[in-house]
Scaffold this active site. Structure first.
Site, PDB file in Angstrom:
ATOM      1  N   CYS A 223       0.823  -1.208   0.000  1.00 22.16           N
ATOM      2  CA  CYS A 223       0.000   0.000   0.000  1.00 22.16           C
ATOM      3  C   CYS A 223       0.859   1.260   0.000  1.00 22.16           C
ATOM      4  CB  CYS A 223      -0.875   0.023   1.236  1.00 22.16           C
ATOM      5  SG  CYS A 223      -1.817  -1.473   1.471  1.00 22.16           S
TER       6      CYS A 223
ATOM      7  N   ARG B  53       4.846   0.396  -6.135  1.00 21.46           N
ATOM      8  CA  ARG B  53       4.844  -0.448  -4.940  1.00 21.46           C
ATOM      9  C   ARG B  53       3.910  -1.642  -5.101  1.00 21.46           C
ATOM     10  NH1 ARG B  53       6.487   2.588  -0.076  1.00 21.46           N
ATOM     11  NH2 ARG B  53       5.144   1.253   1.158  1.00 21.46           N
TER      12      ARG B  53
ATOM     13  N   TRP C 132      -3.055  -2.627  -1.416  1.00 20.95           N
ATOM     14  CA  TRP C 132      -2.636  -3.986  -1.797  1.00 20.95           C
ATOM     15  C   TRP C 132      -3.336  -4.896  -0.797  1.00 20.95           C
ATOM     16  CZ3 TRP C 132       0.235  -8.117   0.244  1.00 20.95           C
ATOM     17  CH2 TRP C 132       0.762  -9.024  -0.686  1.00 20.95           C
TER      18      TRP C 132
ATOM     19  N   ASN D 233      -1.553   1.950   6.159  1.00 17.84           N
ATOM     20  CA  ASN D 233      -0.681   0.868   5.666  1.00 17.84           C
ATOM     21  C   ASN D 233      -0.328  -0.019   6.854  1.00 17.84           C
ATOM     22  OD1 ASN D 233      -0.636   2.104   3.215  1.00 17.84           O
ATOM     23  ND2 ASN D 233       1.561   2.560   3.205  1.00 17.84           N
ATOM     24  N   GLY D 234      -0.235  -1.308   6.617  1.00 18.53           N
ATOM     25  CA  GLY D 234       0.144  -2.222   7.700  1.00 18.53           C
ATOM     26  C   GLY D 234      -1.012  -3.163   8.012  1.00 18.53           C
TER      27      GLY D 234
ATOM     28  N   GLU E 284      17.943 -16.898  -9.050  1.00 13.84           N
ATOM     29  CA  GLU E 284      17.489 -15.540  -9.329  1.00 13.84           C
ATOM     30  C   GLU E 284      16.897 -15.441 -10.737  1.00 13.84           C
ATOM     31  OE1 GLU E 284      16.741 -13.068  -7.699  1.00 13.84           O
ATOM     32  OE2 GLU E 284      16.833 -11.362  -9.054  1.00 13.84           O
TER      33      GLU E 284
ATOM     34  N   GLU F 179       8.247 -14.120 -11.788  1.00 16.14           N
ATOM     35  CA  GLU F 179       7.519 -12.972 -11.231  1.00 16.14           C
ATOM     36  C   GLU F 179       6.969 -12.036 -12.293  1.00 16.14           C
ATOM     37  OE1 GLU F 179       9.503 -10.368  -8.410  1.00 16.14           O
ATOM     38  OE2 GLU F 179      11.397 -10.542  -9.444  1.00 16.14           O
TER      39      GLU F 179
ATOM     40  N   LYS G 224       6.405  -3.941  -4.507  1.00 14.53           N
ATOM     41  CA  LYS G 224       7.831  -3.628  -4.531  1.00 14.53           C
ATOM     42  C   LYS G 224       8.443  -3.764  -3.153  1.00 14.53           C
ATOM     43  CE  LYS G 224      11.711  -2.213  -6.226  1.00 14.53           C
ATOM     44  NZ  LYS G 224      12.467  -3.251  -6.939  1.00 14.53           N
TER      45      LYS G 224
HETATM   46  C1  AGP Z   1      12.608  -9.080  -6.497  1.00 15.13           C
HETATM   47  O1  AGP Z   1      12.450  -9.115  -7.860  1.00 15.13           O
HETATM   48  C2  AGP Z   1      11.425  -9.259  -5.731  1.00 15.13           C
HETATM   49  N1  AGP Z   1      10.392  -8.411  -6.159  1.00 15.13           N
HETATM   50  C3  AGP Z   1      11.547  -9.526  -4.252  1.00 15.13           C
HETATM   51  O2  AGP Z   1      11.975 -10.838  -4.155  1.00 15.13           O
HETATM   52  C4  AGP Z   1      12.463  -8.646  -3.377  1.00 15.13           C
HETATM   53  O3  AGP Z   1      13.792  -8.851  -3.709  1.00 15.13           O
HETATM   54  C5  AGP Z   1      12.200  -8.981  -1.885  1.00 15.13           C
HETATM   55  O4  AGP Z   1      10.883  -8.674  -1.578  1.00 15.13           O
HETATM   56  C6  AGP Z   1      13.142  -8.262  -0.952  1.00 15.13           C
HETATM   57  O5  AGP Z   1      13.044  -6.890  -1.092  1.00 15.13           O
HETATM   58  P1  AGP Z   1      14.106  -5.911  -0.445  1.00 15.13           P
HETATM   59  O6  AGP Z   1      15.386  -6.119  -1.154  1.00 15.13           O
HETATM   60  O7  AGP Z   1      13.543  -4.529  -0.684  1.00 15.13           O
HETATM   61  O8  AGP Z   1      14.193  -6.249   0.998  1.00 15.13           O
END
Ligand code: AGP
Length: 607
Positions: free
Chosen positions: A2, A27, A73, A99-100, A480, A487, A602
């Site tokens: 959110c 986000r 979200w 948010n939360g 990765e 994704e 995000k």
């Molecule tokens: C990456 O493509 C993803 N969207 C996700 O795995 C991300 O890396 C993960 O949520 C961790 O995020 P951060 O690096 O902001 O902690």
């Protein structure tokens, strides 16, 4: 996750709120809404779906100079107009965005219902509006403080009242909230991207703080009304950095930025004279660094994969036991914190709940925890005991790309630093630096051949399942690569150690399941080539990422993408780029929403 925006000032609020929400789109969200206060009344518009739908629903003449907006979200309750924020209390006088997650919302809701309040939504957030309305006695700030004392869980909240014009009250516990100080106007946002078009002067609100905001003033206090003096920070990002420029998607832009972002992560940190690295932000003396006996890298998703790569590097170069751990698992398994163990939490956003809570748990047990972060001023870098900013610039696409290679860069430098304090000779240090210095040009030359990857994507993007296979330091690169593909293209992809397929996954191999092998010219090349043959023997299509001139690989694989010859330990950089491009082009050809893939956010600020 959110997003929150709030505005009070001399300009019409609605366009500013919508614009702020657009900046927060990255986000991830499924519905959005705004509430604007005007002449003693609150007007709310909220819609399921993309912001264009909301934008179209907001009348061109939507008067009011203070307001709040939100991108939701969904966590509690389905995605529809009603469950979207802002939520208003039954009387329509108070509006909130949140948010939360409110953990005690069921009990609160039950109690409020017994008192005659009829709820409209299925959300946990609506109880905040109702609590505020029962506790309001002419002072919104006090009502927010009382409400916060009752709430359990995480929140970033902004509230407004129809009878207190030009006033916003923000409160934070576990969900980020930033105040933007403009010229006779103030903004509140869940991150700085929402504010940057209006001001670069910001104040980060901390957990347990409440901020009272008018167009020309702000005051921060704790829940016990004690004033808290806050530092004003200046955002270093430029507005252009959060624009797409000539690229079709932020993800494409961010992939192509990597030669530069990697360079930035290295800038001023390589000491050629002593063949080592300088990382001032660690806040550790050489003596303390020398005492380190074990390194643990804690993260989620892509950042976790970066940690895994570095665990191979650290053990091989610095000869220090090192392993990567999933933050979400570590927190709840009562981790053993040993003396002389150093923890790094790795997070692009610096707000990931799993990683943040794992960090707090480690710190509670007395561990020294350092952060590897991109977003300056985020919660993790503020709460960690030191660390390294990776300086990638804003990463907007949900799929993380440039942050990954910059996280590697920062941790490669840390490895150099610590290795040079142990067994690594001056000569070896210089060789390693030479390899590091080659990375920007190496990645650029791979990017120059993007058309070849696009052709591969065109050939294979209709496959329903994929295997990504690598070994050693390139095994996490395979993981990765699979994560990237699934994704954003929604193609099912699994990453494995190439050696592991014979222990199970080989059963999946058939004519329509491609396997993508990472085959650098390292000590494991022969073994990986054998694994490729095993797949070919079962009629599985094979794509290989190999090193220029490797004819053995070309003789087996159906398709090969060549990367230039490089130092063994920097292949993860060279191999990652074509995998990012492959995922991007597959998603593009399948018509996916590349920057905001379905169901993803995000910055994942809930557990
Ligand atoms: C990456 O493509 C993803 N969207 C996700 O795995 C991300 O890396 C993960 O949520 C961790 O995020 P951060 O690096 O902001 O902690």
């Amino acid at each position: 996750m959110c997003g929150i925006i709030g505005y009070c000032g001399p300009k019409p609020a609605a366009p500013i709120l919508i614009e702020g929400l657009k900046r927060l789109e990255y986000r991830g969200y499924d519905s959005a809404g705004i509430c604007v206060g005007n002449n003693g009344e609150l007007n709310v518009v909220k819609r399921k779906g993309k912001l264009q739908v909301l934008d179209a629903a907001v009348p061109a003449d939507f008067p009011g100079w203070y307001g709040i907006g939100h991108t939701r979200w969904a966590t509690h309750g389905e995605v529809n107009d009603t469950n979207a924020h802002p939520h208003i209390d039954r009387s329509g006088r108070i509006a909130i965005v949140h948010n939360g997650i409110i953990e005690n919302y069921s009990a609160l809701r039950e109690k409020l219902e017994q008192d005659g309040h009829a709820f409209r939504t299925e959300t946990d957030s609506e109880v905040i509006a109702y609590l505020l309305s029962t506790l309001y006695e002419g002072d919104l700030e006090q009502a927010v403080k009382q409400t916060c004392r009752i709430l359990k869980g995480t929140y970033g909240i902004v509230a407004m009242h129809q009878e207190e014009p030009d006033l916003l009250i923000g409160a934070r516990n576990g969900s980020p909230l930033v105040l933007g100080i403009g010229d006779k106007e103030m903004l509140l946002g869940s991150d700085v991207t929402a504010l940057i078009a209006h001001t670069k002067q910001v104040v980060y609100i901390e957990d347990g703080e409440v901020v009272r905001v008018t167009p020309t003033s702000y005051r921060t206090t704790d829940l016990g009304d004690r004033q808290i003096d806050k530092r004003v920070d200046t955002i270093s990002w430029e507005l252009e950095e959060i624009e797409k420029d000539e690229f079709r998607h932020f993800m494409e832009k961010e992939i192509f930025e990597q030669p530069e972002s990697i360079k930035r992560a290295m800038q001023g940190r390589v000491d050629h004279e002593h063949a080592t690295a300088h990382l001032g932000g660690l806040n550790m003396s050489n003596r303390e660094l020398l005492e380190i006996e074990r390194v643990k890298l804690v993260a989620a998703g892509t950042s976790y994969h970066a940690g895994m790569v570095v665990s191979y590097l650290m053990e091989s170069l610095a000869r220090i036991p090192c392993n990567a751990e999933l933050a979400s698992e570590l927190r709840y398994r009562n981790p053993i914190v040993e003396r002389n163990t150093i923890y790094f939490v790795i997070s692009q956003s610096g707000e990931t709940a799993d990683t943040l809570y794992a960090m707090r748990e480690l710190q509670r047990k007395g561990a020294r925890v350092l952060g590897i972060c991109n977003v300056v001023g985020a919660t993790i870098p503020r709460e960690s005991d030191g660390g390294v900013y990776i300086h990638s610039g804003p990463e907007i696409a949900v799929a993380s790309t440039k942050a990954f290679t910059s996280q590697l860069t920062a941790l490669y430098l840390f490895t150099l630093l610590i290795a040079r304090m142990r067994d690594m000779s001056y000569e070896q240090g210089l060789n390693f630096i030479e390899a590091l210095d080659s990375i920007p040009a190496l990645t650029r030359s791979v990017l120059d051949r993007h058309a070849e990857v696009e052709a591969l994507a065109a050939k294979y993007c209709r496959a329903e399942d994929f295997l990504f296979l690598g070994r050693g330091i390139n095994y996490p690169v395979a993981l990765e690569g699979a994560l990237k593909l699934k994704e954003i293209s929604y193609i099912h992809a699994e990453g494995y150690s190439a050696a592991e397929i014979k222990h199970g996954p080989i059963a999946l191999i058939n004519e329509s399941t491609p396997s993508l092998f990472i085959v650098p010219d390292d000590g494991l090349r022969e073994k990986v080539i054998s694994n490729m043959k095993e797949v070919k023997a079962r009629k599985g299509p094979v794509i290989a990422l190999a090193v220029e001139g490797d004819r053995d690989v070309a003789a087996i694989a159906d398709d090969v993408f060549y990367v230039p010859k490089a130092g063994e330990l920097v292949y993860p950089f060279a191999m990652m780029i074509p995998l990012q491009l492959f995922a991007y082009y597959c998603a593009l050809q399948l018509g996916r929403d590349v920057d905001q893939p379905r169901n993803l956010a995000k910055s994942v600020t809930v557990e």
